[in-house]
Design a protein around this motif. Structure first.
Motif, short mmCIF file in Angstrom:
data_model
loop_
_atom_site.label_atom_id
_atom_site.label_comp_id
_atom_site.label_asym_id
_atom_site.label_seq_id
_atom_site.Cartn_x
_atom_site.Cartn_y
_atom_site.Cartn_z
N TRP A 7 2.37 -6.70 2.79
CA TRP A 7 1.70 -7.56 3.78
C TRP A 7 2.68 -9.12 4.12
O TRP A 7 3.62 -9.60 2.31
CB TRP A 7 0.09 -7.68 3.68
CG TRP A 7 -0.30 -7.54 4.24
CD1 TRP A 7 -1.25 -7.38 5.27
CD2 TRP A 7 -0.26 -5.76 4.23
NE1 TRP A 7 -2.02 -6.41 5.90
CE2 TRP A 7 -1.43 -5.26 4.79
CE3 TRP A 7 -0.44 -5.02 3.17
CZ2 TRP A 7 -1.95 -3.92 5.05
CZ3 TRP A 7 -1.00 -3.71 2.90
CH2 TRP A 7 -1.85 -3.17 3.69
N LEU A 15 5.50 6.95 8.42
CA LEU A 15 4.81 5.66 7.23
C LEU A 15 5.33 6.08 5.96
O LEU A 15 4.23 6.80 5.34
CB LEU A 15 3.28 6.15 8.07
CG LEU A 15 3.29 3.74 7.26
CD1 LEU A 15 3.53 3.14 7.92
CD2 LEU A 15 1.39 4.34 7.09
N CYS A 75 0.95 -3.58 15.03
CA CYS A 75 1.71 -4.49 14.10
C CYS A 75 3.72 -4.35 13.48
O CYS A 75 3.92 -3.76 14.57
CB CYS A 75 1.18 -3.71 12.35
SG CYS A 75 1.98 -2.25 12.11
N ARG A 77 1.08 -7.61 8.50
CA ARG A 77 1.04 -6.29 7.75
C ARG A 77 2.19 -5.46 8.69
O ARG A 77 2.81 -5.91 9.84
CB ARG A 77 -0.03 -5.56 8.98
CG ARG A 77 -0.21 -4.06 7.99
CD ARG A 77 -1.21 -3.02 8.30
NE ARG A 77 -0.88 -1.67 9.15
CZ ARG A 77 -1.52 -1.26 9.92
NH1 ARG A 77 -2.31 -1.04 10.87
NH2 ARG A 77 -1.23 0.41 9.33
N TYR A 78 3.04 -5.09 8.08
CA TYR A 78 5.05 -3.80 7.89
C TYR A 78 4.36 -2.54 7.59
O TYR A 78 3.97 -2.33 6.25
CB TYR A 78 5.28 -4.96 7.38
CG TYR A 78 5.62 -6.23 8.29
CD1 TYR A 78 7.38 -6.41 8.77
CD2 TYR A 78 5.63 -7.71 7.93
CE1 TYR A 78 7.27 -8.00 9.38
CE2 TYR A 78 5.48 -8.18 8.22
CZ TYR A 78 6.71 -8.76 9.23
OH TYR A 78 7.28 -9.83 9.51
N LEU A 79 4.20 -1.88 8.37
CA LEU A 79 4.66 -0.68 8.25
C LEU A 79 6.19 -0.09 8.19
O LEU A 79 6.99 -1.18 8.16
CB LEU A 79 4.84 0.41 9.39
CG LEU A 79 2.89 -0.04 10.14
CD1 LEU A 79 2.97 1.25 11.36
CD2 LEU A 79 2.21 0.38 9.51
N GLN A 94 2.68 0.28 3.03
CA GLN A 94 2.78 -1.08 4.35
C GLN A 94 3.24 -1.57 3.08
O GLN A 94 3.16 -2.02 1.64
CB GLN A 94 1.42 -1.13 4.56
CG GLN A 94 1.46 0.08 5.14
CD GLN A 94 -0.43 0.34 6.11
OE1 GLN A 94 -0.72 -0.27 6.31
NE2 GLN A 94 -0.76 1.35 5.60
N GLY A 152 6.51 -3.90 11.94
CA GLY A 152 7.85 -2.19 11.10
C GLY A 152 8.90 -2.90 10.45
O GLY A 152 9.67 -3.80 11.05
N LYS A 210 0.85 -0.98 0.16
CA LYS A 210 -0.21 0.10 -0.40
C LYS A 210 1.05 0.85 -0.09
O LYS A 210 1.99 1.20 1.12
CB LYS A 210 -1.09 0.26 1.34
CG LYS A 210 -2.07 1.40 0.92
CD LYS A 210 -3.10 0.97 2.61
CE LYS A 210 -3.67 2.27 1.94
NZ LYS A 210 -4.86 2.53 3.24
N ALA A 215 4.74 1.36 15.20
CA ALA A 215 4.27 -0.26 14.84
C ALA A 215 3.60 -0.75 16.52
O ALA A 215 2.07 -1.02 15.75
CB ALA A 215 5.62 -0.45 14.71
N GLU A 225 -0.11 0.96 15.54
CA GLU A 225 -0.43 0.27 15.10
C GLU A 225 -1.06 -1.29 15.26
O GLU A 225 -1.41 -1.59 14.48
CB GLU A 225 -0.07 0.32 13.92
CG GLU A 225 -0.11 1.81 13.02
CD GLU A 225 -1.88 2.14 12.81
OE1 GLU A 225 -2.63 1.74 12.07
OE2 GLU A 225 -2.21 3.69 13.23
#
Length: 177
Positions: free
Chosen positions: A103, A98, A137, A108-110, A101, A139, A87, A132, A135
């Motif tokens: 996956w 950020l 998730c 999910r990884y920032l 992103q 990073g 994304k 991270a 959120e």
């Protein structure tokens, strides 16, 4: 009799204005978008050029000289080429730390991308680690510089943040997961 244009003339002028605006927007969009499209195309060219350069050192040196926004697009493009869902951000500055992103394995990884030539700033890692966690998730802190002892200490505080730099970065860009 009222002053000004008759209502029918106002409608015609408004319609002409609206049509002109739509035509202008169509041609603007058709011509290639804007800097996001331009930076994505530059990122494609960088990915194609990297294998033609010498070893890892020359490739990292080259990466340190590209536009920071092209570097962000380069990373996202590399993940996409490897089949990951990504994304992209709608803007480059004011993104709250950020840069995109991805996956990986349904996780999910920032992404925080830093195109450094020197030692990374530990406060950038700390701020990204907090993001991270907020959120909930993982990073990826990806950079072209040197990590340094302060950066290693900052990374130890945030096990949810993975560092990608040096040979690991070159491997990512070459397509070796």
């Amino acid at each position: 009799m009222r002053a000004g244009l008759p209502l029918e003339e106002v409608r015609v002028l408004f319609c002409l204005f609206a049509v002109n605006l739509l035509v202008w927007l169509y041609f603007l969009r058709r011509r290639g978008g804007g800097r996001h499209d331009r930076y994505q195309k530059q990122a494609q060219r960088v990915l194609d050029k990297l294998p033609l350069l010498g070893g890892d050192g020359q490739q990292l040196s080259y990466l340190r000289k590209i536009n920071p926004y092209v570097f962000e697009e380069l990373l996202l493009t590399a993940f996409k080429r490897q089949g990951y869902r990504i994304k992209r951000n709608k803007r480059y500055s004011g993104d709250g730390g950020l840069d995109g992103q991805v996956w990986r394995d349904k996780q999910r990884y920032l992404i925080q991308a830093k195109r450094y030539s020197g030692v990374i700033c530990p406060s950038h890692i700390v701020a990204f680690g907090h993001l991270a966690r907020r959120e909930r998730c993982r990073g990826l802190f990806i950079h072209t510089g040197r990590t340094g002892s302060g950066g290693k200490v900052a990374l130890s505080l945030f096990p949810e943040v993975e560092l990608i730099s040096g040979q690991k970065l070159i491997g990512l860009l070459r397509g070796t997961k």
